[in-house]
Design a protein around this motif. Sequence first.
Motif, PDB file in Angstrom:
ATOM      1  N   LYS A 105       0.838  -1.191   0.000  1.00 16.60           N
ATOM      2  CA  LYS A 105       0.000   0.000   0.000  1.00 16.60           C
ATOM      3  C   LYS A 105       0.879   1.249   0.000  1.00 16.60           C
ATOM      4  O   LYS A 105       1.820   1.363   0.792  1.00 16.60           O
ATOM      5  N   PHE A 106       0.561   2.197  -0.914  1.00 18.33           N
ATOM      6  CA  PHE A 106       1.259   3.477  -0.981  1.00 18.33           C
ATOM      7  C   PHE A 106       0.545   4.494  -0.097  1.00 18.33           C
ATOM      8  O   PHE A 106      -0.682   4.454   0.078  1.00 18.33           O
ATOM      9  N   ASP A 107       1.346   5.443   0.436  1.00 19.23           N
ATOM     10  CA  ASP A 107       0.810   6.553   1.210  1.00 19.23           C
ATOM     11  C   ASP A 107       1.514   7.830   0.757  1.00 19.23           C
ATOM     12  O   ASP A 107       2.696   8.037   1.072  1.00 19.23           O
ATOM     13  N   GLY A 108       0.813   8.636   0.020  1.00 21.65           N
ATOM     14  CA  GLY A 108       1.430   9.844  -0.494  1.00 21.65           C
ATOM     15  C   GLY A 108       2.428   9.536  -1.591  1.00 21.65           C
ATOM     16  O   GLY A 108       2.391   8.494  -2.252  1.00 21.65           O
ATOM     17  N   ALA A 109       3.363  10.464  -1.783  1.00 21.01           N
ATOM     18  CA  ALA A 109       4.328  10.320  -2.869  1.00 21.01           C
ATOM     19  C   ALA A 109       5.551   9.525  -2.476  1.00 21.01           C
ATOM     20  O   ALA A 109       6.208   8.929  -3.334  1.00 21.01           O
TER      21      ALA A 109
END
Length: 688
Positions: A237-241
Amino acid sequence: MQVSSLNEVKIYSLSAGRSLPEWLSDRKKRALQKKDVDIRRRIELIQDFEMPTVSTKIKVSRDGQYIMAVGTYKPRVRCFDTYQLSQKFERCLDSEVITFEILSDDYSKIVFLQCGRFVEFHSQHGHYYKTRIPKFGRDFSYHYPSCDLYFVGASSEVYRLNLEQGRFLNSLQTEASESNVCDINPVHFLFAMGTAEGKVECWDPRTRNRVGLLDCALSSVTADTEIEGLPSISALKFDGALNMAVGTSTGQVLLYDLRSSNPLIVKDHNYGLPIKSIQFHHQLDLIISADSRIIKMWNRDTGKIFTSMEPEYDINDVCLYPNSGMLMTANEAPKMNIYYIPVLGPAPKWCSFLDNLTEELEENPESTVYDDYKFVTRKDLENLGLAHLIGSSLLRAYMHGFFMDIRLYHKAKMMANPFAYEEYRREKIRQKIEETRAQRVQLKKLPKVNKELALKLIEEEGEEQQFSKKRKQKNLPSLLKDDRFKVMFENPDFQVDEQSEEFRLLNPLVSKISEKRKRKLKILEQLEAQGEEEEEEPEGKASDAESSESSDDEKGWVEEVRKQRKLLRQEEKLKRQERLKEDQQTLLKPQFFEIKEGEEFRSFKDSAKKQKLMKKTLEDRLKLEEKLGTLNVSDTTVGSKQATFKLKKSEQQRKQQEAERRHRQERKTLRRSASHLKSRRGRGRLFH
């Protein structure tokens, strides 16, 4: 509604309680709600928020109006409208759904990845198109700028399906043998995929080249973790850049900054189960990670646990409703759980009444789980006569005792002591009277419990006051005025037993000192009986006599100890003599035992023979059975052995067979005699 609390964080389970079947009529449902308190108090936030058997995935549309869930059996997808708090539609599918994605803001465009290598597209009216990918898929992501679907699965290739052109594009060739999960960064659209070898590969969709490689399997191994095999990537899972969270199949969650190959923090679930889902909560800087057993919320900077939840059934997926404190889970059960955590945020606008409801519950807290149970020790069970319940379902072992139902405890206590309530009532009345007397003019009285100990403390207090006046020191607080020791002079259970062996040996000179105090107590009781307004302690004997009594030397102390030991031995001897007399008076009568019907008493030698036979080896026992004729071993044509056993008949079976044999013999003789008579009659007729 079930309320739980961990680390002072309250969690409200909105799906707790029994659910009513769909085929019940409204009249029967209302009747059940009137009768059953649990059904009446339950909260059905969304009507029929469940699956027939199991729910596997759950997601919320971007506009927040629709909640979509997939499950079995039969494979189906259900859409729930939050504005109507009910189900909007249900569609059955040909095969089970592995995962799905909502491409539009509402439910009008949905893509399903199914277990049979099928990719199914649904529009607002229903099924739209269906295609297949070359290998079995495990996850997919949607690249919005190019309208590409990236599929990963049981292959080293990443398949690309362009929805604008309606055709497959060239695949991405990776170094991994298999891929489990994938995700696309919502800011700069970097594509990342987690492999079965425990690595994360990052690709640039514009150039279709790999731009980074992270070895998460090596980074997840720390000094405290115990890993049996190579960890693979199970969640991403990505969070922000710049931030990315990775979950492994061995239960670790790693938080990365894309500018570094080393993780910022490694959090272990300590269950050894694969991580199923990872969510981010930005307001409190929390990471919500879940495996099949537990959902943990922890701080992304320190790794400290914020709170956790352990549902009754295994977890398949977790969905956090945007900008709220609501959490939904898909489980290995028909009912999908809904949790509301006010600390994470307010309730969604379509169920804003939850905020008022939780505020009322906090003002009027409900009884905890253990308020309906009583903790008892083993000694308490023996006093109540319930020691035989140890090991049964009525008692739950906990620490040095057991938890039992408070109703059972009250019933057993009433049977053990029927007048306990009357004694309790009298004690309460006495306490009330004492409280009203405390408002009157107070007289110097000794307590009713441990009077001698109180008198001793008063004497010591007087001596300390005189000593402190000479030394000009502050007086220490008295135990009689201290609230912590108040019960010791009020509750009869704390009465000191001066006749016990331990007290007499530890206090050998207590007899002499107690005589003086007893005399003082008699004087005080006489003063109370005469009704004097103020009572003063008697001065006692002269100073020389008192000093002579209190200043015994070591020789006198040793003599007193010997005297006490001698008295204890004499008392023990008298007790033994009394027990011996009771044993002599009791007459031992012979006991007779009845043998069961159909069995005979032969001798005690049979049991000895059986014990000897059981000690022999299997080979010796088989030889013995062959000699007796109860076992027959023969060779077969294949070359193996065939053993035939004859069961030994009991005496009852032998008698029954003997009776049957005699009965058959009697019937044969009767038939023969009857046939003989018939033949004689026939001959007589012929002669006539």
